[in-house]
Design a protein around this motif. Structure first.
Motif, short mmCIF file in Angstrom:
data_model
loop_
_atom_site.label_atom_id
_atom_site.label_comp_id
_atom_site.label_asym_id
_atom_site.label_seq_id
_atom_site.Cartn_x
_atom_site.Cartn_y
_atom_site.Cartn_z
N LEU A 155 33.30 59.10 45.81
CA LEU A 155 32.38 57.96 45.73
C LEU A 155 31.20 58.14 46.70
N THR A 258 24.53 44.87 39.60
CA THR A 258 25.06 46.10 39.00
C THR A 258 25.18 45.94 37.49
N SER A 288 36.92 43.18 34.26
CA SER A 288 36.47 41.78 34.23
C SER A 288 36.17 41.35 35.66
N GLY A 289 35.68 42.32 36.44
CA GLY A 289 35.29 42.03 37.81
C GLY A 289 33.79 41.80 37.89
N ASN A 290 33.25 42.03 39.06
CA ASN A 290 31.83 41.75 39.29
C ASN A 290 30.93 42.48 38.29
N VAL A 291 31.12 43.77 38.13
CA VAL A 291 30.20 44.54 37.27
C VAL A 291 30.35 44.11 35.82
N LYS A 331 38.39 34.34 36.43
CA LYS A 331 38.28 35.44 37.40
C LYS A 331 37.61 35.03 38.71
N PHE A 354 45.58 48.40 29.49
CA PHE A 354 44.11 48.21 29.47
C PHE A 354 43.36 49.29 28.70
N THR A 370 37.18 51.28 36.39
CA THR A 370 37.53 52.20 37.48
C THR A 370 37.33 53.65 37.05
N GLY A 393 29.30 51.76 33.93
CA GLY A 393 29.12 50.72 34.94
C GLY A 393 30.00 51.00 36.15
N ALA A 394 31.20 51.47 35.90
CA ALA A 394 32.09 51.89 37.00
C ALA A 394 31.64 53.26 37.49
N GLY A 423 23.17 47.91 41.73
CA GLY A 423 23.83 47.20 42.83
C GLY A 423 23.28 47.65 44.17
P1 NDP Z 1 36.05 44.26 40.98
O1 NDP Z 1 37.13 44.40 41.99
O2 NDP Z 1 35.21 43.04 40.98
O3 NDP Z 1 36.64 44.42 39.50
C1 NDP Z 1 37.29 45.57 39.10
C2 NDP Z 1 37.81 45.39 37.68
O4 NDP Z 1 38.37 46.61 37.23
C3 NDP Z 1 38.92 44.35 37.58
O5 NDP Z 1 38.90 43.78 36.30
C4 NDP Z 1 40.16 45.19 37.79
O6 NDP Z 1 41.34 44.62 37.24
C5 NDP Z 1 39.79 46.46 37.06
N1 NDP Z 1 40.48 47.61 37.69
C6 NDP Z 1 40.44 47.97 38.98
N2 NDP Z 1 41.21 49.06 39.20
C7 NDP Z 1 41.75 49.36 38.02
C8 NDP Z 1 42.63 50.37 37.59
N3 NDP Z 1 43.11 51.32 38.43
N4 NDP Z 1 42.95 50.38 36.30
C9 NDP Z 1 42.44 49.45 35.45
N5 NDP Z 1 41.62 48.47 35.78
C10 NDP Z 1 41.27 48.43 37.05
O7 NDP Z 1 35.16 45.59 41.15
P2 NDP Z 1 33.67 45.84 40.68
O8 NDP Z 1 33.42 45.16 39.40
O9 NDP Z 1 32.79 45.58 41.83
O10 NDP Z 1 33.70 47.42 40.47
C11 NDP Z 1 34.05 48.02 39.23
C12 NDP Z 1 33.54 49.45 39.21
O11 NDP Z 1 32.11 49.45 39.39
C13 NDP Z 1 34.08 50.37 40.29
O12 NDP Z 1 34.17 51.69 39.80
C14 NDP Z 1 32.99 50.31 41.36
O13 NDP Z 1 33.00 51.46 42.20
C15 NDP Z 1 31.75 50.28 40.48
N6 NDP Z 1 30.56 49.78 41.12
C16 NDP Z 1 30.51 48.51 41.65
C17 NDP Z 1 29.35 48.05 42.21
C18 NDP Z 1 29.21 46.66 42.69
O14 NDP Z 1 28.08 46.26 43.01
N7 NDP Z 1 30.25 45.85 42.75
C19 NDP Z 1 28.17 48.92 42.35
C20 NDP Z 1 28.30 50.20 41.69
C21 NDP Z 1 29.47 50.60 41.14
P3 NDP Z 1 42.42 43.91 38.23
O15 NDP Z 1 41.80 42.63 38.64
O16 NDP Z 1 43.61 43.77 37.37
O17 NDP Z 1 42.62 44.86 39.37
#
Ligand code: NDP
Length: 495
Positions: A155, A258, A288-291, A331, A354, A370, A393-394, A423
């Motif tokens: 990373l 992002t 379904s996280g931030n991105v 979420k 997933f 991820t 996006g990840a 981001g």
């Molecule tokens: P969050 O923690 O907000 O959300 C992550 C999402 O991905 C959740 O839905 C989570 O599910 C799922 N997830 C995490 N780990 C796994 C796994 N091993 N297998 C399957 N699903 C998984 O993180 P972000 O949205 O911030 O980040 C997501 C990606 O984007 C990452 O790769 C991060 O490095 C990248 N990124 C983020 C930035 C940012 O500004 N936030 C900037 C640039 C890149 P669950 O809740 O069940 O864990």
């Protein structure tokens, strides 16, 4: 005439050697029938022609044989560099590439904290300060049980190139901990963050290293981290972290940046390379996280219909289009599981596992969960279903064999270091606002973000053309990101 042997690497090999094509691993949770597509389910093949780059890669693998994710990121980068290294003998003469793949500093530390039952817990904390040639180290913190040095080095390495592409003065870093915020109370998360920052504060600062969020580190965690920094240092240095709350130096649009940026770049790619847009397209987004949430919002605003989202347990499918208010309530409102959506929204379904999300046909695929979530087998299904464009996006969600499958099939492919740079770009804008002690409006920051993403697309598109590989945005991003940092390293001498 000088003749270099061509070395072939398959991505999981520990040491360079003759090619063996490997089958991709079967992915848990991915339906067996989905693998029917032929071709791309083979291991990725990389060819390094240049002897110097072969040596650099060998040394990288030999030094840290277990850091597979890091090897994957380095090898993809070296393969791009192979196209131009012959025109730049100065890089070998001055040892630029071997210096570039070695972090300037790796910090590891213990993070002791007490849980709600009074038990002592000890996690491991890290900060990988990879490269500060063009600016202070900058990169997120990840709190997730899978965090280890290999993941943080991959990373941090990608972050150098990504930050360079934004054109803002930021070096590359990454950090985090194997702490899992999931299932912890707010008080436990706060105590952990305070212990983590008690050590990290020695190594960061607005002109030194500026962390931000990543997986498991959102507004809540950044707030606790900033509070502890302020307490321990006795100074209100807002510029030490980004992703802060608006009342203590945060920037508007940072939360959305992002996901929004991903869609801005994807829109520009569709427009330039296919004379097309999001309008009327079916979109699948993993995570379904931030991105994922803000990519879903912007893709919908741009005229797409997002039909699926996931979390690490499973995925939802809503053919009429995801109701984002429900997702946000689940979420962001109470940190629930995506499964709840199907209970609340008639006509939608939930499926365990997933990776099955990628069996849903789509025009645009935005993996936002991820690393390594899409392998060659899954890519084959996405291609067979007629997908037009994939944008990451990840960070590194597509394995190398998946990227090769997309490129072979003519599916537009935007790599993470360009596509998700919005981001960190907005973090850069937050740093500017902190320095000025001034806050721009939402519209102003959003306009700057859009400009940055559009420029990133055109820079990597042009770089690919100039390398004689039009449309290869992986190559374009690696070369455009590297050249600026490498030339700066040359100017600054051997440090
Ligand atoms: P969050 O923690 O907000 O959300 C992550 C999402 O991905 C959740 O839905 C989570 O599910 C799922 N997830 C995490 N780990 C796994 C796994 N091993 N297998 C399957 N699903 C998984 O993180 P972000 O949205 O911030 O980040 C997501 C990606 O984007 C990452 O790769 C991060 O490095 C990248 N990124 C983020 C930035 C940012 O500004 N936030 C900037 C640039 C890149 P669950 O809740 O069940 O864990």
């Amino acid at each position: 005439m000088c003749f270099f042997p061509v070395f072939l690497y398959s991505i999981d090999r520990k040491i360079p050697g003759p090619l063996t094509r490997q089958n991709s691993q079967k992915m848990e949770g991915f339906p067996a029938s989905a693998g029917a597509a032929k071709g791309p389910d083979k291991g990725a093949v990389f060819m390094l022609k240049n002897e110097y780059l072969q040596r650099v890669y060998s040394q990288t693998v030999t030094r840290d044989p277990d850091q597979k994710e890091f090897h994957q990121a380095v090898l993809e980068f070296l393969e791009s560099l192979d196209q131009i290294i012959g025109q730049h003998p100065e890089y070998e003469k001055k040892g630029i590439v071997e210096t570039f793949v070695e972090p300037e500093r790796v910090i590891t530390f213990r993070v002791p904290w007490v849980d709600d039952k009074g038990n002592i817990r000890v996690n491991r904390g890290y900060r990988v300060q990879f490269n500060s040639a063009i600016g202070p180290y900058k990169g997120g913190l990840r709190f997730h049980p899978t965090v280890n040095l290999s993941i943080l080095k991959f990373l941090g390495f990608e972050q150098i190139l990504k930050n360079s592409l934004t054109t803002l003065p930021m070096g590359g870093a990454k950090g985090g901990s194997d702490f899992d915020p999931k299932g912890k109370s707010d008080e436990e998360v706060m105590r952990f963050c305070q212990s983590f920052m008690t050590e990290l504060q020695r190594h960061i600062g607005q002109f030194v290293d500026v962390p931000a969020g990543d997986i498991g580190v959102g507004a809540r965690e950044i707030g606790y981290l900033f509070g502890q920094y302020r307490r321990v240092r006795g100074t209100y240095a807002a510029g030490v972290l980004t992703g802060k709350g608006l009342s203590f130096g945060g920037s508007l649009v940072r939360t959305e940046a992002t996901g929004y940026g991903l869609c801005y770049l994807t829109q520009e790619m569709l427009s330039k390379m296919k004379h097309d847009s999001f309008q009327g397209k079916t979109v699948v987004i993993s995570g379904s996280g931030n991105v994922a949430i803000f990519a879903c919002q912007k893709a919908t605003e741009l005229g797409g219909t997002v039909v699926a989202l996931s979390d690490s347990n499973g995925y939802i499918h809503d053919p009429k289009g995801i109701d984002l208010d429900v997702v946000k309530d689940i979420k962001l409102g109470h940190r629930g599981r995506i499964k709840e959506y199907a209970d609340r929204v008639p006509g939608s379904t939930y499926t365990e596992g997933f990776r099955g999300i990628w069996t849903i046909p789509c025009d645009i695929a935005l993996p936002c969960a991820t690393q390594n979530e899409i392998d060659g087998e899954i890519a084959g299904v996405i291609v067979k279903n007629g997908c037009l464009a994939v944008a990451e996006g990840a960070n590194m969600p597509c394995r190398p064999e998946a990227i090769q499958a997309f490129q072979r099939a003519g599916v537009l492919f935007a790599p993470a270091k360009a596509a998700n740079a919005g981001g960190v770009a907005t973090s850069g804008l937050e740093m500017s606002q902190n320095s000025m002690r001034y806050a721009w409006t939402f519209e102003e920051v959003d306009r700057r973000l859009k400009d940055i993403m559009t420029n990133i697309f055109h820079n990597i598109y042009t770089a690919a053309e100039e390398c004689g590989k039009p449309g290869d945005l992986v190559l374009g991003a690696n070369i455009a990101g590297f050249m600026k940092v490498a030339n700066t390293m040359l100017s600054q001498g051997l440090i």
